[in-house]
Design an enzyme around this catalytic site. Structure first.
Site, PDB file in Angstrom:
ATOM      1  N   SER A  25     -10.538   0.819   7.071  1.00 46.90           N
ATOM      2  CA  SER A  25     -10.866   1.086   5.662  1.00 46.90           C
ATOM      3  C   SER A  25     -12.273   1.629   5.448  1.00 46.90           C
ATOM      4  O   SER A  25     -12.458   2.545   4.629  1.00 46.90           O
ATOM      5  CB  SER A  25     -10.650  -0.177   4.823  1.00 46.90           C
ATOM      6  OG  SER A  25      -9.286  -0.527   4.783  1.00 46.90           O
ATOM      7  N   LYS A  74      -4.107 -12.841   0.440  1.00 42.79           N
ATOM      8  CA  LYS A  74      -3.516 -12.073  -0.655  1.00 42.79           C
ATOM      9  C   LYS A  74      -2.966 -12.944  -1.780  1.00 42.79           C
ATOM     10  O   LYS A  74      -2.876 -12.497  -2.922  1.00 42.79           O
ATOM     11  CB  LYS A  74      -2.428 -11.142  -0.122  1.00 42.79           C
ATOM     12  CG  LYS A  74      -2.978 -10.043   0.774  1.00 42.79           C
ATOM     13  CD  LYS A  74      -1.917  -9.023   1.143  1.00 42.79           C
ATOM     14  CE  LYS A  74      -2.513  -7.914   1.993  1.00 42.79           C
ATOM     15  NZ  LYS A  74      -1.566  -6.811   2.236  1.00 42.79           N
ATOM     16  N   ASP A 110       0.716  -2.740  -2.019  1.00 39.52           N
ATOM     17  CA  ASP A 110       1.511  -2.765  -0.789  1.00 39.52           C
ATOM     18  C   ASP A 110       2.896  -2.168  -1.011  1.00 39.52           C
ATOM     19  O   ASP A 110       3.390  -1.370  -0.209  1.00 39.52           O
ATOM     20  CB  ASP A 110       1.666  -4.202  -0.275  1.00 39.52           C
ATOM     21  CG  ASP A 110       0.404  -4.731   0.389  1.00 39.52           C
ATOM     22  OD1 ASP A 110      -0.301  -3.925   1.015  1.00 39.52           O
ATOM     23  OD2 ASP A 110       0.140  -5.926   0.282  1.00 39.52           O
ATOM     24  N   ALA A 135       7.282 -13.766   5.995  1.00 46.75           N
ATOM     25  CA  ALA A 135       7.389 -14.128   4.583  1.00 46.75           C
ATOM     26  C   ALA A 135       6.025 -14.425   3.977  1.00 46.75           C
ATOM     27  O   ALA A 135       5.910 -15.172   3.011  1.00 46.75           O
ATOM     28  CB  ALA A 135       8.319 -15.331   4.418  1.00 46.75           C
ATOM     29  N   GLY A 136       4.969 -13.824   4.567  1.00 49.18           N
ATOM     30  CA  GLY A 136       3.628 -13.974   4.011  1.00 49.18           C
ATOM     31  C   GLY A 136       3.414 -13.026   2.839  1.00 49.18           C
ATOM     32  O   GLY A 136       4.374 -12.563   2.212  1.00 49.18           O
ATOM     33  N   GLY A 137       2.149 -12.708   2.557  1.00 48.39           N
ATOM     34  CA  GLY A 137       1.851 -11.856   1.404  1.00 48.39           C
ATOM     35  C   GLY A 137       2.507 -10.495   1.485  1.00 48.39           C
ATOM     36  O   GLY A 137       3.103 -10.017   0.516  1.00 48.39           O
ATOM     37  N   LEU A 230       4.249  -2.687  10.043  1.00 52.40           N
ATOM     38  CA  LEU A 230       3.191  -2.517   9.069  1.00 52.40           C
ATOM     39  C   LEU A 230       1.791  -2.759   9.642  1.00 52.40           C
ATOM     40  O   LEU A 230       0.805  -2.594   8.951  1.00 52.40           O
ATOM     41  CB  LEU A 230       3.424  -3.433   7.870  1.00 52.40           C
ATOM     42  CG  LEU A 230       4.778  -3.229   7.172  1.00 52.40           C
ATOM     43  CD1 LEU A 230       4.829  -3.991   5.858  1.00 52.40           C
ATOM     44  CD2 LEU A 230       5.058  -1.753   6.923  1.00 52.40           C
TER      45      LEU A 230
END
Length: 238
Positions: A25, A74, A110, A135-137, A230
């Protein structure tokens, strides 16, 4: 301004997460800032576990213009935002904080970003069966994306089946679609035969821990038609 010049008018943006050493980033945003002639510096901020709220409050006190939020914060930053965008509220995760007069406004890009990337690659969700790892953010955002874009069935695999079931319940409640099948990660063999779009939404494989995959068994990949990982650092994952 010339590249690298910082003065009293420079605005600061950044990324909070743990880890952040892998992030590209700063390269992206600082290059864009120079190209557009914006007096801005973008830096990564490593935040210790349990200190996400302190990080947001500190960023506000330091007049930081905005923040990106990555794993594992998140969801943790949500209570510290002054307001949440309706899409981020529905997903239950925030990855962008924008400074406003009363505090930081939380967004989630996202879902929209992933869907745009999928479209550019010719990958469709409508009517498809999907295997979703995590199953996180990010996984929660992808589960909502699949439901809202018309996926037929999503097999949501997670180390904690209870957490996956919670995401499935949220999706059902907020979208009206009962299309998420929550499963333990090790129960992937129960998925019916056939090849499906498979989305890897955990942090496994993220730099510097690049040598692992969520599921190592070769037979699992016989169930994969198209894979979308991802993790973006490294560019090629195990």
């Amino acid at each position: 301004m010339a590249a690298g010049d910082i003065d009293g008018k420079t605005r600061v943006c950044g990324l909070i997460g743990n880890p952040v050493e892998h992030t590209l980033s700063p390269d992206i945003h600082n290059t864009l800032a120079r190209f557009c002639g914006v007096n801005l510096a973008y830096v990564p901020f490593y935040v210790e576990k349990g200190l996400a709220g302190d990080a947001v409050r500190g960023a506000w006190a330091l007049n930081i213009l905005g923040l990106n939020v990555t794993v594992p914060y998140k969801s943790e930053v949500i209570p510290f935002c002054s307001k949440i965008d309706p899409l981020a509220e529905k997903i239950g995760a925030v990855n962008t904080l924008v400074r406003t007069d009363g505090g930081f406004l939380g967004y989630n890009t996202d879902m929209t970003g992933l869907y745009r990337a999928m479209q550019e690659d010719g990958v469709r969700l409508e009517g498809e069966e999907v295997i979703l790892l995590g199953a996180g953010g990010v996984g929660r955002a992808v589960a909502f994306l699949c439901a809202m874009k018309g996926a037929k069935r999503v097999y949501l695999l997670n180390r904690s089946e209870q957490k996956a079931a919670a995401v499935a319940g949220e999706v059902r409640k907020k979208t009206g679609r009962d299309c998420i099948c929550a499963m333990k990660l090790e129960d992937w063999k129960q998925i019916p035969k056939g090849r499906r779009l498979t989305i890897q939404a955990t942090s496994v494989g993220l730099y510097p821990d690049c040598g692992r995959a969520v599921i190592e068994e070769k037979a699992f990949y016989e169930k994969v038609k198209t894979g979308d990982d991802l993790i973006y650092q490294p560019a090629r994952t195990r």
